[in-house]
Structures are given as structure tokens and as C-alpha cells.
Design a protein around this motif. Structure first.
Motif, short mmCIF file in Angstrom:
data_model
loop_
_atom_site.label_atom_id
_atom_site.label_comp_id
_atom_site.label_asym_id
_atom_site.label_seq_id
_atom_site.Cartn_x
_atom_site.Cartn_y
_atom_site.Cartn_z
N ALA A 47 121.70 -4.48 10.41
CA ALA A 47 121.80 -3.52 11.52
C ALA A 47 121.05 -2.23 11.18
O ALA A 47 120.37 -1.65 12.03
CB ALA A 47 123.27 -3.22 11.82
N LEU A 48 121.19 -1.79 9.92
CA LEU A 48 120.48 -0.57 9.49
C LEU A 48 118.98 -0.78 9.56
O LEU A 48 118.23 0.11 10.03
CB LEU A 48 120.91 -0.21 8.07
CG LEU A 48 120.22 0.99 7.42
CD1 LEU A 48 120.59 2.26 8.15
CD2 LEU A 48 120.58 1.07 5.94
N ARG A 51 117.72 -0.44 13.04
CA ARG A 51 117.67 0.95 13.52
C ARG A 51 116.49 1.70 12.94
O ARG A 51 115.91 2.57 13.60
CB ARG A 51 118.97 1.67 13.16
CG ARG A 51 120.17 1.21 13.96
CD ARG A 51 121.47 1.79 13.44
NE ARG A 51 121.55 3.23 13.58
CZ ARG A 51 122.65 3.95 13.29
NH1 ARG A 51 123.75 3.32 12.86
NH2 ARG A 51 122.65 5.27 13.44
N ARG A 317 126.49 3.34 6.03
CA ARG A 317 125.46 2.96 7.00
C ARG A 317 125.03 4.16 7.84
O ARG A 317 123.83 4.36 8.10
CB ARG A 317 125.98 1.85 7.92
CG ARG A 317 124.87 1.20 8.76
CD ARG A 317 125.42 0.12 9.64
NE ARG A 317 126.05 0.67 10.84
CZ ARG A 317 126.60 -0.08 11.80
NH1 ARG A 317 126.60 -1.41 11.69
NH2 ARG A 317 127.15 0.48 12.86
N GLU A 318 126.00 4.98 8.22
CA GLU A 318 125.66 6.17 9.00
C GLU A 318 124.90 7.19 8.16
O GLU A 318 123.97 7.84 8.63
CB GLU A 318 126.93 6.79 9.59
CG GLU A 318 127.61 5.90 10.62
CD GLU A 318 126.66 5.45 11.73
OE1 GLU A 318 125.97 6.32 12.30
OE2 GLU A 318 126.59 4.24 12.00
N ALA A 321 121.39 5.90 7.82
CA ALA A 321 120.66 5.93 9.08
C ALA A 321 120.28 7.35 9.49
O ALA A 321 119.25 7.56 10.15
CB ALA A 321 121.49 5.28 10.18
N ARG A 322 121.07 8.34 9.08
CA ARG A 322 120.85 9.71 9.53
C ARG A 322 120.21 10.59 8.46
O ARG A 322 120.14 11.81 8.63
CB ARG A 322 122.20 10.33 9.95
CG ARG A 322 122.88 9.59 11.10
CD ARG A 322 124.30 10.06 11.29
NE ARG A 322 125.02 9.26 12.26
CZ ARG A 322 125.08 9.52 13.56
NH1 ARG A 322 124.45 10.59 14.05
NH2 ARG A 322 125.76 8.75 14.38
#
Length: 373
Positions: A47-48, A51, A317-318, A321-322
Motif C-alpha cells: 500500500a505504501l 502511494r 506506514r503513515e 508516507a508523510r
């Protein structure tokens, strides 16, 4: 350390013998839990990667979720091994169940409550909508129930394994008043008959859930325990052959859904039983190497690792991603970070929460039994 007093020589020797006897089992627990972490971390890594526009090919070196099958075989072994003083004694079922409840329930209830609290603040983490009151109650009571999305899982989905574990404990407790051999035979026959009945009876929930052939992996573990009770001990070459054979068969993934798949309790449970046999049929190692001692510590925290690793994975993961970390380290760097973060979280929770609570509750149970009615 919680207890700074120096134990007596007899107590030291008994503790050392107990630790040596199950040292390799704790190592295997650690490896099984880390396999599950790899399985779930790879899902989030995909998923990462999506993104961030990165390529990611998951590893198929092992069927990583088969760590659960290793846990089930270990559980069957440990229940027989640890219950030796209880077999054939009056009231053993109560002692056995109270110990299992003290060991399993507090952390699972805490994690389930935490999950519900997070879901209230961030409802998007729920993939199946807000659960009904019955689904919440059933989750806390380890009763298989259908969720809104049709899946038969507790609200905190990792608890599906504990629904099988608690059922096995109930069946085991019902037979523990028998002598050990008779009890193991009774439990084995009972579970085998329940699984076989699926061919003739359409069971409603929760019996349909508990009759899944995966419960036979507990039987495999009990069988390994009975083999150990004969006094059989293997040398290093034989144990190494079991380890290589076990992981080799898992690598072949004989339970893969390719049209020729073996049942899971054979394709994964069989190799898991080989690994457990390699762990328990050796002779004690009085001076284990540092790596083994580290894995033993991780094995002690394996229950916390299993239950809590999704929190570490989702948070990381967040972060990846950020932040630039996602581009710098990539999806496999994310998987490695998840292994480290989940392990540190589990060790901290075990050291400062799970173990103190367990010791407190075990002491309360012991004092109540000593006080009598």
C-alpha cells in the motif's frame, strides 16, 4: 529486576532446568511471531509503495502467516508439558482454566478496548463498519461471530486465533482429570471427531468455526509432547535435519491454493510439528549464545508482539508516507523498520505491563487457593 533477592540454590537449579527445557520453544515462538509481522508488514508495504509510486514485490520465501500454525502446534505441546502435575487430580480443570485466562485475557481485552477507542476517534480504521453489541460481547468472550462484512472474526481481527485457542483450552480442561495419556487421547479423538463431523453435519456458528481442521494442529503438538515424555532426545544432526526439513516444506508452500494444495493442518501443521520437535527433543543448553538469549527474550514477548504489531505497522506506514523516509528506505526498508518497531513495542509492553499484570494475577490465584473456601 522485580525480585532482587538471591534465590536459594535449589530454586536456582529448578529455575535453570525449567528455562533450559523450553529455551528453544521460546526461540521458535519469537520466529513464529516475527513471521506474522513480516506477512502483515508486506501488505502495508504494498500500500505504501502504491502511494509513493514505488515498485514492490513481496517475498514468497515462506508462507509468512504459517507462523500461526507454529503457534498452534506449540500450544498443543505446552498444554501437555506444563500440565503434568495437574493430570488426574481433582479440581485440575479449574486451576488449568484460571491460569490460561490470566495468561490470555488481560492483554487481549486491553488491545481490543484500545482498538475500539481508536475506532471511535478514527472510524476509517474499521473495514467492516461499526460492530453490533453482540459482536463486541462475542469478541471479549472468544465466541466466533459474524461481522457486518460477513467475515467470522472478532472486532480485532487478530483475535481469530484466540477463538481457536480458548476452545482448545476448554476441551483440554474437560479431559484433564484423566491420567495424562488418557486425557491426550480423549482430546485428540474429540477434536478429530468434531472435524470429521463436518462431512455429515452442517454446524451453526460457533461450532462450525471450531470444527475447522486447523484444530488438529493442537493434536500434533500434543503428540510431540507425548514423544518427549518417552525420554527420546535427538542429537544435533537429527534436530538440524528437522529444522531444515520443516522450513524446506514451508518454503514449498504445500498448502498454497494452486489446485493441488494439501490441507493446512498437513501442509503447514506438519512442518510446524517438525520444528517444534527439533526445539523440544534436544538436550539442555546450559550456556546458550547471545543471539539465542535475545530470541528467548523476544519469545517471552511474542504474545504482545502478535497482538500489537498492527499498531506499529500502521503508525510507521503513515510516518513513511508523510516523510522522506519512504523514498529513502523504500518498501523493504519499511518492512525492516516494522520488525524493529514492533519488537521494541512488544518488549516494552511485556516488561512493563503484561508480565507485572500476569505475576500479580497469578499471585492472587495462588493466595486464594492457599486460603481455601
Amino acid at each position: 529486576m522485580a525480585d532482587a533477592a538471591v534465590p536459594s540454590p535449589d530454586r536456582q537449579s529448578a529455575g535453570r532446568r525449567s528455562a533450559d527445557r523450553l529455551l528453544a520453544v521460546q526461540v521458535l515462538r519469537a520466529l513464529a511471531a516475527l513471521m506474522v509481522v513480516v506477512h502483515h508488514a508486506q501488505y502495508d508495504a504494498g500500500a505504501l509503495a502504491g502511494r509513493l509510486g514505488l515498485a514492490f514485490a513481496p517475498s514468497h520465501l515462506l508462507p509468512w502467516l504459517s507462523g500461526v500454525d507454529i503457534f498452534f502446534v506449540i500450544s498443543g505441546f505446552v498444554m501437555v508439558h506444563a500440565s503434568r502435575p495437574l493430570f488426574g487430580t481433582a479440581g485440575a480443570w479449574s486451576i488449568f482454566l484460571s491460569r490460561r485466562i490470566v495468561r490470555i485475557v488481560p492483554l487481549y481485552w486491553g488491545v481490543t478496548t484500545l482498538y475500539l477507542a481508536v475506532a471511535i476517534v478514527l472510524p476509517q480504521v474499521l473495514n467492516s463498519g461499526w460492530p453490533s453489541l453482540w459482536q463486541i460481547v462475542a469478541s471479549y468472550l472468544f465466541i466466533p461471530a459474524m461481522r457486518a462484512d460477513g467475515a467470522v472474526q472478532p472486532i480485532y481481527s487478530l483475535g481469530w486465533t484466540l477463538n481457536f485457542e480458548m476452545f482448545f483450552y476448554l476441551v483440554f480442561a474437560a479431559a484433564i482429570a484423566l491420567p495424562r495419556r488418557h486425557a491426550v487421547l480423549a482430546v485428540s479423538l474429540g477434536l478429530a471427531l468434531l472435524v470429521a463431523s463436518r462431512a455429515f453435519v452442517v454446524w451453526p456458528l460457533p461450532v462450525a468455526y471450531w470444527s475447522d481442521p486447523i484444530v488438529l494442529e493442537f493434536v500434533l503438538g500434543m503428540g510431540v509432547a507425548m514423544i518427549r515424555e518417552t525420554g527420546l532426545r535427538l542429537g544435533g544432526v537429527a534436530r538440524a535435519a528437522l529444522v531444515i526439513g520443516g522450513f524446506g516444506l514451508l518454503h514449498l508452500d504445500l498448502s498454497a491454493a494452486d489446485g493441488t494444495a494439501l490441507p493446512q493442518f498437513i501442509g503447514y501443521g506438519g512442518p510446524a510439528a517438525m520444528l517444534v520437535a527439533a526445539a523440544v527433543l534436544g538436550r539442555p543448553n546450559q550456556r546458550p549464545p547471545a543471539v539465542e538469549r535475545a530470541l528467548v527474550a523476544m519469545g517471552d514477548a511474542s504474545y504482545a508482539l502478535y497482538l500489537l504489531h498492527p499498531f506499529a505497522i500502521r503508525a510507521l506506514r503513515e510516518v513513511f508516507a508523510r516523510s522522506p523516509l519512504g523514498g529513502w528506505l523504500g518498501p523493504w526498508g519499511f518492512v525492516a523498520a516494522c520488525l524493529v518497531a514492533a519488537s521494541l513495542l512488544a518488549l516494552a509492553v511485556y516488561q512493563w505491563l503484561e508480565r507485572p499484570v500476569h505475576q500479580y494475577l497469578r499471585a492472587r490465584l495462588t493466595s486464594r487457593r492457599s486460603a481455601g473456601p
